[in-house]
Design an enzyme around this catalytic site. Sequence first.
Site, PDB file in Angstrom:
ATOM      1  N   GLU A  15       0.812  -1.210   0.000  1.00 17.93           N
ATOM      2  CA  GLU A  15       0.000   0.000   0.000  1.00 17.93           C
ATOM      3  C   GLU A  15       0.854   1.272   0.000  1.00 17.93           C
ATOM      4  O   GLU A  15       0.396   2.342   0.385  1.00 17.93           O
ATOM      5  CB  GLU A  15      -0.953  -0.028   1.197  1.00 17.93           C
ATOM      6  N   SER A 186      -6.795  -2.182   1.892  1.00 16.55           N
ATOM      7  CA  SER A 186      -7.043  -1.652   0.552  1.00 16.55           C
ATOM      8  C   SER A 186      -7.505  -2.719  -0.440  1.00 16.55           C
ATOM      9  O   SER A 186      -7.316  -2.581  -1.648  1.00 16.55           O
ATOM     10  CB  SER A 186      -5.792  -0.948  -0.001  1.00 16.55           C
ATOM     11  N   SER A 320     -11.504  10.043   0.307  1.00 16.53           N
ATOM     12  CA  SER A 320     -11.659   8.734   0.940  1.00 16.53           C
ATOM     13  C   SER A 320     -12.899   8.736   1.827  1.00 16.53           C
ATOM     14  O   SER A 320     -13.371   9.791   2.270  1.00 16.53           O
ATOM     15  CB  SER A 320     -10.426   8.395   1.774  1.00 16.53           C
TER      16      SER A 320
END
Length: 358
Positions: A15, A186, A320
Site C-alpha cells: 500500500e 485496501s 476517501s
Amino acid sequence: MKTKLGLLYGGKSAEHKVSLQTALAVINALDHEKFEIHPIFIMETGEWIKGPLLDGPVETVAALQFSRGEALPPTALAPTLFQAENKNESFDIIFPLLHGPNGEDGTVQGLLELLNLPYVGNGVLASSAGMDKVIMKNIFAQAGLPQVNYVWFIRSEWEQDNNSAYEKVEAEIGYPCFVKPANLGSSVGISKCSNREELVEAFKEAFQFDRKIIIEEGVIAREVELGVLGNDNPECSVTGEIIPKVEFYDYKAKYEDGDTALVIPAEITKDEYELLYGLAIKAFKSLDCSGLVRADFFLTKDGKAYINEVNTMPGFTPFSMFPLLWKHTGVEYPQLIERLVKLGMERYEEKQKIKYTI
C-alpha cells in the site's frame, strides 16, 4: 509557536502508493501557519529518508520521494531522525500516514513508544490486532459482536494438505465466499469465489501477500461504514454506503477504475443507525482504539448488522470514505487533521501519568 509535525509516509508495503497519496493530501490541507511540517519518507525497500522542511503545498507525490543517497537502513535509525531542524528539539508529534504492514500494524507505533514521542492514531495493540483480520475477528467474537462465519489457514498448513483446506471451506463456509490475506488492507489480494476452481486460484493469490489468509462467508447485504473519532469517549460520524458497479469492492474499484458509488449519508432508518453506532463504539473499545477508526458493516434487508472489520488507518485523502463521512458530519478535512493531532497529544499526556517505578 508552530506545532512541529513529523509526517511518516510511504512504507515497505503493497500500500506504499496509497500512503503517498495520503501524505500529499495531508500536507496540502494543513495550515502552514500553525504547523511546521517535516517529511520522513520510507522507501519500498525499507530505507528511511528525512526530507527538508516543507513550508508550503506540494504539487505531486514525486516531490515527496527523496534521493536514495540520503537513505538510512532501519538498523541505523536513531532518535535524531525524529528531531526537528534544531537538533535539541524533538518533534511535538508524529503523524504516521502508513497503510498496511510495517506501518499500520503496530511496528512503527512500537518504535514511537520506545522513543517516547507523541503520535497520531491507534497504539501498538489496536494497530496490530486491527491489522490481523483473524485476531481482530477473534476479539470481536469474544466481545459478542455479530459477524459472518469465517475460517483461516497459514501457508504451511495449506501446502501440506491443500485439499483438506478446500474441503473445510466448503463444509463450514460454502459458496460464495471471500478469500483475503489476513494482514493487508485496501482490498489487495482479495477474491470472491463461487466454486472450487476459483477457490484454488484465490488461495494462491492471497498467499502471495501473507502467510495467513482468512475465508469469510458471503452474504447478501449492503456495505455500510461509520467513522469513529476520539479516545476514551469516541463518537461516530454519519453512515456511508459503498455501492460497487463491479461484483465486489476490490483494489481496482477503489483506486484505479472508480467503479464505485459512495452514498453519504446512507439511506438507513434511525434504528439501524443507532444499532450500527453502538456496534462501532463497542468494536472501537474492544480493541482499545484511539484517535480514529473506520468501522465497516454488512447490513441485511431484515435489519441485521454484521461487523466486517475496522480499519485503524483508513484511506485518508479528502475523497476517501473516512474524511468524507466526517465532512458530512460537519468536520472539514483540515479540521479533522487538527482534531487527530490534538487527540494524539491528549493520549500521550495521559500515558505520562503512568508510574513505571515502584
